[in-house]
Design an enzyme around this catalytic site. Structure first.
Site, PDB file in Angstrom:
ATOM      1  N   MET A   1      -6.271   4.104  12.499  1.00  0.00           N
ATOM      2  CA  MET A   1      -7.706   3.918  12.747  1.00  0.00           C
ATOM      3  C   MET A   1      -8.430   5.254  12.653  1.00  0.00           C
ATOM      4  O   MET A   1      -8.988   5.771  13.612  1.00  0.00           O
ATOM      5  CB  MET A   1      -7.894   3.252  14.121  1.00  0.00           C
ATOM      6  CG  MET A   1      -9.295   2.774  14.447  1.00  0.00           C
ATOM      7  SD  MET A   1     -10.053   1.736  13.191  1.00  0.00           S
ATOM      8  CE  MET A   1      -9.603   0.079  13.747  1.00  0.00           C
ATOM      9  N   GLY A   2      -8.421   5.818  11.442  1.00  0.00           N
ATOM     10  CA  GLY A   2      -9.235   7.011  11.183  1.00  0.00           C
ATOM     11  C   GLY A   2     -10.577   6.574  10.636  1.00  0.00           C
ATOM     12  O   GLY A   2     -11.001   5.439  10.855  1.00  0.00           O
ATOM     13  N   ARG A   3     -11.216   7.472   9.892  1.00  0.00           N
ATOM     14  CA  ARG A   3     -12.559   7.160   9.370  1.00  0.00           C
ATOM     15  C   ARG A   3     -12.533   5.934   8.456  1.00  0.00           C
ATOM     16  O   ARG A   3     -13.403   5.074   8.526  1.00  0.00           O
ATOM     17  CB  ARG A   3     -13.095   8.323   8.539  1.00  0.00           C
ATOM     18  CG  ARG A   3     -13.407   9.574   9.316  1.00  0.00           C
ATOM     19  CD  ARG A   3     -14.007  10.588   8.344  1.00  0.00           C
ATOM     20  NE  ARG A   3     -13.935  11.937   8.855  1.00  0.00           N
ATOM     21  CZ  ARG A   3     -12.863  12.710   8.776  1.00  0.00           C
ATOM     22  NH1 ARG A   3     -11.761  12.274   8.202  1.00  0.00           N
ATOM     23  NH2 ARG A   3     -12.873  13.934   9.267  1.00  0.00           N
TER      24      ARG A   3
ATOM     25  N   SER B   1      -3.414   3.211   1.202  1.00  0.00           N
ATOM     26  CA  SER B   1      -3.281   4.550   1.813  1.00  0.00           C
ATOM     27  C   SER B   1      -2.340   5.417   0.975  1.00  0.00           C
ATOM     28  O   SER B   1      -2.780   6.150   0.087  1.00  0.00           O
ATOM     29  CB  SER B   1      -2.804   4.412   3.255  1.00  0.00           C
ATOM     30  OG  SER B   1      -1.603   3.661   3.353  1.00  0.00           O
ATOM     31  N   ARG B   2      -1.029   5.284   1.227  1.00  0.00           N
ATOM     32  CA  ARG B   2      -0.050   5.992   0.406  1.00  0.00           C
ATOM     33  C   ARG B   2       1.160   5.084   0.204  1.00  0.00           C
ATOM     34  O   ARG B   2       1.612   4.413   1.156  1.00  0.00           O
ATOM     35  CB  ARG B   2       0.405   7.289   1.097  1.00  0.00           C
ATOM     36  CG  ARG B   2      -0.585   8.438   1.016  1.00  0.00           C
ATOM     37  CD  ARG B   2      -0.807   8.912  -0.422  1.00  0.00           C
ATOM     38  NE  ARG B   2      -1.707  10.050  -0.527  1.00  0.00           N
ATOM     39  CZ  ARG B   2      -3.025   9.954  -0.714  1.00  0.00           C
ATOM     40  NH1 ARG B   2      -3.612   8.773  -0.804  1.00  0.00           N
ATOM     41  NH2 ARG B   2      -3.760  11.050  -0.816  1.00  0.00           N
TER      42      ARG B   2
ATOM     43  N   GLU C   1       3.862   7.149  -8.612  1.00  0.00           N
ATOM     44  CA  GLU C   1       2.666   6.826  -9.405  1.00  0.00           C
ATOM     45  C   GLU C   1       2.647   7.652 -10.672  1.00  0.00           C
ATOM     46  O   GLU C   1       2.942   8.850 -10.594  1.00  0.00           O
ATOM     47  CB  GLU C   1       1.412   7.085  -8.573  1.00  0.00           C
ATOM     48  CG  GLU C   1       1.319   6.142  -7.385  1.00  0.00           C
ATOM     49  CD  GLU C   1       0.068   6.351  -6.534  1.00  0.00           C
ATOM     50  OE1 GLU C   1      -0.827   7.104  -6.933  1.00  0.00           O
ATOM     51  OE2 GLU C   1       0.019   5.741  -5.456  1.00  0.00           O
TER      52      GLU C   1
ATOM     53  N   HIS D   1      -4.495   3.224  -7.942  1.00  0.00           N
ATOM     54  CA  HIS D   1      -4.968   4.255  -7.003  1.00  0.00           C
ATOM     55  C   HIS D   1      -6.453   4.581  -7.229  1.00  0.00           C
ATOM     56  O   HIS D   1      -6.809   5.713  -7.588  1.00  0.00           O
ATOM     57  CB  HIS D   1      -4.097   5.520  -7.129  1.00  0.00           C
ATOM     58  CG  HIS D   1      -4.153   6.390  -5.900  1.00  0.00           C
ATOM     59  ND1 HIS D   1      -3.101   7.149  -5.454  1.00  0.00           N
ATOM     60  CD2 HIS D   1      -5.156   6.627  -5.025  1.00  0.00           C
ATOM     61  CE1 HIS D   1      -3.446   7.816  -4.362  1.00  0.00           C
ATOM     62  NE2 HIS D   1      -4.696   7.510  -4.088  1.00  0.00           N
TER      63      HIS D   1
HETATM   64  C1  GLV Z   1      -6.990   9.486  -2.332  1.00  0.00           C
HETATM   65  O1  GLV Z   1      -5.959   8.888  -2.277  1.00  0.00           O
HETATM   66  C2  GLV Z   1      -7.361  10.526  -1.429  1.00  0.00           C
HETATM   67  O2  GLV Z   1      -6.512  10.981  -0.646  1.00  0.00           O
HETATM   68  O3  GLV Z   1      -8.519  10.945  -1.490  1.00  0.00           O
END
Ligand code: GLV
Length: 327
Positions: A156-158, A238-239, A268, A287
């Site tokens: 729960m970040g930005r 996210s990743r 990727e 991505h």
């Molecule tokens: C994209 O994946 C970022 O980290 O900005």
């Protein structure tokens, strides 16, 4: 006097290049989609004061070793797992990134992916194009509801918060898991904190928003997938390293979860022969979380500003490793 050199590892929007050119001499790898060859990067950084990079170009110890005059690394991204931060910090090299500016755009994409996956948008598009649409069918291409469902946001970040705001517009019950409780999000959006296992068990949509760290590496594996509902959807923007892809493939293939929407992968670009691509209940994107024209332009400009500040020894707008300024 000769301007300090900045290596730009991929062609950026002109606004950013223009800013950089005013105060630096540039080496720009001219492709927007092909990565800079390793030998070219290592050669070009040998006399560089700055590097402007992105999520796809590894800036590891070897790059730092080839860059004795380096004063700053600046990435056009919020995530910085492609950069060896420890080495940068040891060498007192600040690393800049671009948080904040991409949060809403990335939340838009995350929600688009969630809806596309739930409502089988990509499959439906293929169905029409392939001439399979013979008539309206009561249960044709049906999927789970988004409205009123339970969303579980991990991280729960930005961006997580921006996803929660969108979920609130869809009358969703919002659960979250995070390193720290976020009372302000709980109050503003009615989000409820859960342990990871509780979140996985209760959610209709599990949305991964955590950065790539040793703690989050494959945090969603076979055990975690087995806790999810059979009707649940996993969304990852996210990743890729946050998910064990082999375990995810098995769970999707055996229909132990409903579907997955993925904007990121362990490797990727994902190979065209990747097993996940054989499944209909997966939506894949290359991505593109922050890929609106305005946001990508802003990110590139901030990355340029960070690099220019760094080559002048001034504080960056956003520094990943502020410890470099201590002592
Ligand atoms: C994209 O994946 C970022 O980290 O900005």
């Amino acid at each position: 006097m000769q301007k300090p050199k900045i290596v730009v590892t991929r062609r950026l929007p002109e606004e950013a290049l223009h800013l950089l050119r005013e105060e630096a001499s540039l080496y720009v790898w001219e492709s927007e989609t092909e990565p800079i060859p390793r030998d070219v990067l290592l050669k070009e950084v040998s006399d560089a004061a700055g590097i402007v990079t992105n999520v796809a170009d590894p800036i590891d110890r070897e790059v730092f070793d080839h860059a004795p005059a380096l004063k700053v690394v600046s990435t056009m991204a919020v995530g910085y797992d492609n950069i060896d931060i420890q080495t940068a910090t040891e060498r007192k090299i600040p690393v800049g990134h671009t948080p904040g500016v991409l949060s809403e755009t990335t939340a838009d994409l995350t929600f688009a992916l969630l809806m596309a996956t739930a409502r089988r948008i990509v499959e439906a598009d293929r169905f029409v194009r392939e001439g399979k649409w013979k008539s309206w069918g009561p249960m044709l291409l049906t999927g789970p509801d988004v409205y009123g469902a339970t969303i579980g946001i991990i991280g729960m970040g930005r961006i997580g918060e921006a996803v929660a705001r969108r979920a609130s517009g869809f009358a969703m019950k919002i659960l979250y898991h995070n390193r720290n409780r976020r009372p302000e999000v709980e109050q503003a959006l009615g989000a409820e904190y859960r342990s990871l296992d509780e979140l996985l068990t209760e959610s209709d949509y599990v949305v991964l928003m955590a950065p790539a760290t040793p703690q989050t590496y494959r945090m969603i594996g076979a055990r975690e997938l087995s806790l999810m509902k059979k009707s649940a959807v996993l969304i990852n923007s996210s990743r890729g390293t946050n998910v064990d892809e082999q375990a995810l493939y098995q769970a999707l293939k055996e229909k132990r979860i409903w579907a997955a929407g993925l904007d990121v992968f362990e490797q990727e670009p994902i190979g065209a022969d990747h097993p996940l691509l054989t499944l209909d209940n997966v939506v894949v994107l290359p991505h593109i979380g922050s890929a609106s024209i305005a946001t990508r332009t802003k990110m590139a400009v901030i990355a340029a500003q960070n690099a220019l500040a760094g080559i002048k020894g001034e504080p960056l707008l956003h520094t990943v490793n502020p410890e470099v300024y201590e002592g």
